[in-house]
Design an enzyme around this catalytic site. Structure first.
Site, PDB file in Angstrom:
ATOM      1  N   ASN A   8       0.845  -1.197   0.000  1.00 53.42           N
ATOM      2  CA  ASN A   8       0.000   0.000   0.000  1.00 53.42           C
ATOM      3  C   ASN A   8       0.881   1.248   0.000  1.00 53.42           C
ATOM      4  O   ASN A   8       2.102   1.153  -0.018  1.00 53.42           O
ATOM      5  CB  ASN A   8      -0.974  -0.013   1.184  1.00 53.42           C
ATOM      6  CG  ASN A   8      -0.252  -0.004   2.506  1.00 53.42           C
ATOM      7  OD1 ASN A   8       0.428   0.942   2.855  1.00 53.42           O
ATOM      8  ND2 ASN A   8      -0.365  -1.110   3.261  1.00 53.42           N
ATOM      9  N   ARG A   9       0.244   2.392  -0.005  1.00 52.95           N
ATOM     10  CA  ARG A   9       0.963   3.650  -0.240  1.00 52.95           C
ATOM     11  C   ARG A   9       1.625   4.244   0.998  1.00 52.95           C
ATOM     12  O   ARG A   9       2.196   5.335   0.933  1.00 52.95           O
ATOM     13  CB  ARG A   9      -0.005   4.694  -0.793  1.00 52.95           C
ATOM     14  CG  ARG A   9      -0.532   4.360  -2.158  1.00 52.95           C
ATOM     15  CD  ARG A   9      -1.613   5.355  -2.542  1.00 52.95           C
ATOM     16  NE  ARG A   9      -2.354   4.912  -3.695  1.00 52.95           N
ATOM     17  CZ  ARG A   9      -2.075   5.257  -4.942  1.00 52.95           C
ATOM     18  NH1 ARG A   9      -1.077   6.047  -5.180  1.00 52.95           N
ATOM     19  NH2 ARG A   9      -2.798   4.810  -5.945  1.00 52.95           N
TER      20      ARG A   9
END
Ligand code: PMT
Length: 400
Positions: free
Chosen positions: A210-211
């Site tokens: 994820n970011r």
């Protein structure tokens, strides 16, 4: 760069700052308070900066070449080093009774304040209130450091190291947090913080991630260590430097993060700032998955990961405070309050993600904190500043 030098013994260190700023390519105009001139002569600064030093509002020759309002507009950035207790108080009060205070009041340029003073003066509630006010108005505060002071005592009050000031001016989030603030409730407290993403491997080549950059969790770890807490930082795969005084444990997957967090307990406080994957592949392929000419699509079977935060919160005996984060794209308050109750947390920090200028990856963030019978909003600011303000709230909730 407009360098304002205050009247403290650390004024001599500002000479080195001029040199390093010029090495970094800055044009440096020095302004000195009357007190500063008792410690170092304007001539020394002139020799190093290559520009006549401004010392008075009432110098008609200097005012003729560039009036103080023009000088205030000229500055791209104002740095005050050393910033004495009196100078900080006058800036907080909006005074304009000498050149330096007038320049600061008349300028819209970003302000960096580098305090240096006796540690009793730094820890005095008046100074702390004044510096907090400057912070709230957007000033970056670098230092002071803990250590031996000129008067033979030891404590927080030393001017931050010159390379650290230069680094903080170049990269505001690398700023050395003020140590320690008058809030010493975190001194000696054991704090476990998770940060960054987790990577769930599909095969030796690919993963689900994820970011999350880890910036928020690392900022919290740095700020907590600066307040004297004993910090264990369980970090997902990010390349950020380890904050000074922090014990870092690197992990990759949600399962590894859970193990590292559980091993780090017991602790007084747990802060779950990591973006832990909710699902992981049921099977990890030992070899690279190959596409074939026939396969036009593929499905992955995923299974739930352990909820680390909820599991930590169940250990009620061991912890004084369990703090979660909620990263939401919509209905932030509803989802955050839901997580507060369902995961049995003491406090949750909700932030909007998927928007520019906040959430994942960004250097800035805005948030709302929720607890059982209250909430508090934090406007957008750097993650370093937000971390300091969140720790103030966390300290207060410790006593609640
Ligand atoms: O790292 P940055 O780029 O700075 O961005 C992080 C952030 C700024 C967005 C940060 O503030 C944040 O919100 N981090 C948590 C993101 C998240 O995963 O939120 P969530 O709503 O999915 O999870 C809720 C809480 O449960 C979090 O405290 C999370 O750590 C925890 N959790 C979630 C799943 C799981 N299996 N175990 C957990 O412990």
């Amino acid at each position: 760069m407009l360098l304002c030098v205050g009247g403290g013994i650390a004024a001599y260190k500002a000479l080195e700052l001029v040199r390093r700023l010029r090495d970094a390519g800055a044009r440096v105009q020095v302004a000195m308070t009357e007190g500063a001139q008792q410690f170092v002569t304007p001539l020394s600064f002139q020799a190093l900066s290559g520009l006549p030093v401004r010392t008075s509002l009432w110098d008609s020759a200097a005012e003729q070449s560039m009036g103080h309002i023009e000088l205030a507009r000229w500055a791209d950035h104002i740095v005050i080093a050393p910033a004495t207790a009196d100078l900080i108080a006058r800036l907080a009060g909006g005074h304009a009774d000498d050149l330096v205070s007038t320049l600061c009041l008349a300028s819209a340029a970003p302000l960096t304040v580098c305090p240096a003073m006796n540690h009793h003066m730094w820890l005095h509630p008046a100074t702390q209130a004044n510096i907090d006010l400057l912070r709230q108005r957007g000033a970056q505060v670098v230092g002071p450091e803990d250590g031996p002071l000129a008067e033979g005592e030891s404590g927080p009050g030393r001017l931050a190291q010159v390379p650290q000031i230069v680094a903080a001016l170049a990269h505001p989030d690398s700023a050395v947090p003020s140590v320690p603030s008058s809030d010493s409730r975190l001194r000696g407290v054991r704090l476990v913080i998770s940060a960054g993403p987790t990577y769930e491997d599909l095969d030796p080549v690919r993963y689900i991630g994820n970011r999350s950059s880890g910036k928020m969790g690392f900022a919290l770890a740095q700020a907590a260590a600066a307040r004297g807490a004993q910090v264990v930082l369980v970090a997902g795969p990010v390349q950020l430097p380890t904050p000074a005084g922090v014990e870092r444990i690197n992990v990759r997957s949600a399962a590894q993060m859970r193990q590292a967090v559980m091993d780090a307990l017991p602790a007084d406080i747990y802060i779950g700032a990591a973006a832990v994957s909710d699902y992981t592949p049921k099977v990890v392929c030992p070899q690279k998955m190959k596409k074939t000419a026939q396969t036009t699509g593929m499905s992955l079977e995923l299974v739930r990961t352990p909820d680390i935060l909820a599991e930590v919160a169940q250990q009620t005996g061991a912890l004084k405070l369990v703090v979660g984060f909620a990263a939401e794209t919509h209905d932030v308050a509803t989802y955050a309050r839901g997580k507060l109750v369902n995961k049995r947390l003491d406090l949750i920090i909700a932030n909007r993600v998927g928007v520019a200028g906040g959430g994942f990856e960004s250097d800035d963030n805005a948030a709302t904190a929720y607890w059982a019978d209250g909430e508090r909003e934090f406007a957008s600011m750097s993650k370093a500043q937000l971390a300091g303000q969140l720790l103030d709230l966390i300290s207060q909730r410790l006593d609640a």
